[in-house]
Design a protein around this motif. Sequence first.
Motif, PDB file in Angstrom:
ATOM      1  N   SER A  51       0.832  -1.203   0.000  1.00 20.79           N
ATOM      2  CA  SER A  51       0.000   0.000   0.000  1.00 20.79           C
ATOM      3  C   SER A  51       0.863   1.248   0.000  1.00 20.79           C
ATOM      4  O   SER A  51       0.575   2.211  -0.714  1.00 20.79           O
ATOM      5  CB  SER A  51      -0.904   0.026   1.234  1.00 20.79           C
ATOM      6  OG  SER A  51      -1.753  -1.080   1.242  1.00 20.79           O
ATOM      7  N   ASP A 171      -5.939  -0.555  -4.471  1.00 21.83           N
ATOM      8  CA  ASP A 171      -5.351  -1.091  -3.242  1.00 21.83           C
ATOM      9  C   ASP A 171      -6.315  -2.086  -2.605  1.00 21.83           C
ATOM     10  O   ASP A 171      -7.256  -1.697  -1.923  1.00 21.83           O
ATOM     11  CB  ASP A 171      -5.017   0.039  -2.262  1.00 21.83           C
ATOM     12  CG  ASP A 171      -4.157  -0.457  -1.099  1.00 21.83           C
ATOM     13  OD1 ASP A 171      -3.835  -1.661  -1.068  1.00 21.83           O
ATOM     14  OD2 ASP A 171      -3.801   0.370  -0.244  1.00 21.83           O
ATOM     15  N   GLU A 172      -6.089  -3.343  -2.848  1.00 20.48           N
ATOM     16  CA  GLU A 172      -6.936  -4.414  -2.335  1.00 20.48           C
ATOM     17  C   GLU A 172      -8.430  -4.096  -2.494  1.00 20.48           C
ATOM     18  O   GLU A 172      -9.156  -4.009  -1.518  1.00 20.48           O
ATOM     19  CB  GLU A 172      -6.612  -4.666  -0.855  1.00 20.48           C
ATOM     20  CG  GLU A 172      -5.161  -5.046  -0.663  1.00 20.48           C
ATOM     21  CD  GLU A 172      -4.915  -5.712   0.693  1.00 20.48           C
ATOM     22  OE1 GLU A 172      -5.845  -6.370   1.190  1.00 20.48           O
ATOM     23  OE2 GLU A 172      -3.809  -5.578   1.211  1.00 20.48           O
TER      24      GLU A 172
HETATM   25 MG   LIG Z   1      -2.200  -2.539   2.270  1.00 22.73          MG
END
Ligand SMILES: [Mg+2]
Lengths: 253, 256
Positions: A51, A171-172
């Motif tokens: 991240s 991000d995810e």
């Molecule tokens: Mg992360």
Amino acid sequence: MDTHQANLRPLIEAQKVSKHFGSFHALKEVSATFYEGQVTAIIGPSGSGKSTFLRTLNRLETHDSGSIRVDGIELNDDLKNLDAIRREVGMVFQSFNLFSHLTILRNVALAPIRVRKTSPAEAEAKAMALLERVGLADQAHKYPVQLSGGQQQRVAIARALAMDPKVLLFDEPTSALDPEMVNEVLAVMRELAHTGITMLVVTHEMGFAREVADRIIFFDNGVILEDTTPEALFTQPAHERTKAFLSQVKHGF
Amino acid sequence: MKWTRKNPGWVMFAAMIGLLLFLWGMAIPLAAAPDPIGPAAKQFAEGARVTVWLTLISGSVGVVLGVIAGLGKLSAFAPLRWLCNFYVWLIRGTPLLLQILFVWLAVPQILPDSLQISDFACAAIALALNIGAYNTECVRAGILAVPQGQVEAARALGLSPFQTFMDIVLPQSMRVALPALANNLASLVKDSSLAYAISVVELTMVGYRIQAESYQPIPVFLTIAMIYLILTTAFTTLTAALENQLDVGRKRQENS
Ligand SMILES: [Mg+2]
Ligand SMILES: Nc1ncnc2c1ncn2[C@@H]1O[C@H](COP(=O)(O)OP(=O)(O)OP(=O)(O)O)[C@@H](O)[C@H]1O
């Protein structure tokens, strides 16, 4: 390496990017170049800096040293550069982050109106088209809380697309979703990948990474341990750490 | 209550119209009341209008002051933070009556003779400064309640810090701050009565004068109290409706 195709234009060039949080070294001289049209999956254990790396690319985190160029523009304290870069780089967050006080339509239309100075009518027409594309045109006048997680994430993707970015950072995007909603979001992302937009996707969805990504990066401890094709990574990982991670993922957390 | 929750716009409109009708029309029924109320009906109405004006003007300026000082308290620039902290500390630590008297007596000495301000303006300034300090804390709490992810999403889309504040942070923080701000406004309706000390002819001053002439404090003050109650009720209704209006998107609504 076979992921560095010479005939493609480099869109993001990160060179020796380092980042500290206090005394903690989150990114250690990370270098990577991302090319136009490439879909890159970024995987790795929790806390490895995935991240943080993604967030330095649109300066939600500042990097301590090294250089990042996006579409030829250097990412630094120059606000003009930052504005230019943020217009080219869209981001989709794990927790959606839709503007809770605005309708779905307004969520998608806001940035073009404010940043690109598009007329509201034009921006909303375009927002409707994008909502149509992610299958949510009928929800346009609702508020984010009234939608399921999967629907909210599809709106977030439409919102990012409304600025016509050259690169989309994810991000995810499916990590906060109930299992039955993961596929509807992955379907939208798969469709996007085929349109030729450049994508960087931090994900735990190994099936998606293997099927959709052109390139896969394995992060560990703030460094890129492997940078190769999904095929190579999944069939013959070069590092023990990668092997351990993959077998852990395979057997579930 | 369901209808009023679903149609805050109409409730606000109705409360506003009700307030205006009351302000401009109350002299008519009051005139029919027996002595000492009836003959002074026009004075009561005039006093109520002054009270409402004072509340609206200092209330609006107070909200702006609260937003500015609330932001200032969160500023990365330390001197600005100190200044805003000092302002809140000073105002909250001293009596309102003293603040009103100070503005009334001290400001004319500071200003040049050509630029003198009315008693009403003095009262409005003091009240605005006062409620502004109390609003500061509410606004600050509201801003802190906006999730960081909302700001990040706006910045990632390319909105400038100012656009992010105006489009995202301010409206969302108001949703949190509004109940407390509304409370402050309701107290302001009552606090404005202290303006009588500097001879602003607002509602309380009117009551004081009429009872002094008629020697009948009980009916006079009962009337005044009733007018205050109607005013505070109207303000509370207005702000509650505004709260509902801003509440959209916060929870699931039945009618979607
Ligand atoms: Mg992360
Ligand atoms: N704002 C911050 N302040 C302090 N430490 C931070 C901050 N953000 C991240 N870190 C630390 O930096 C490291 C890398 O975090 P990062 O969020 O990039 O990991 P990640 O690979 O995305 O992990 P996950 O899979 O859990 O999301 C972690 O150890 C984290 O605790």
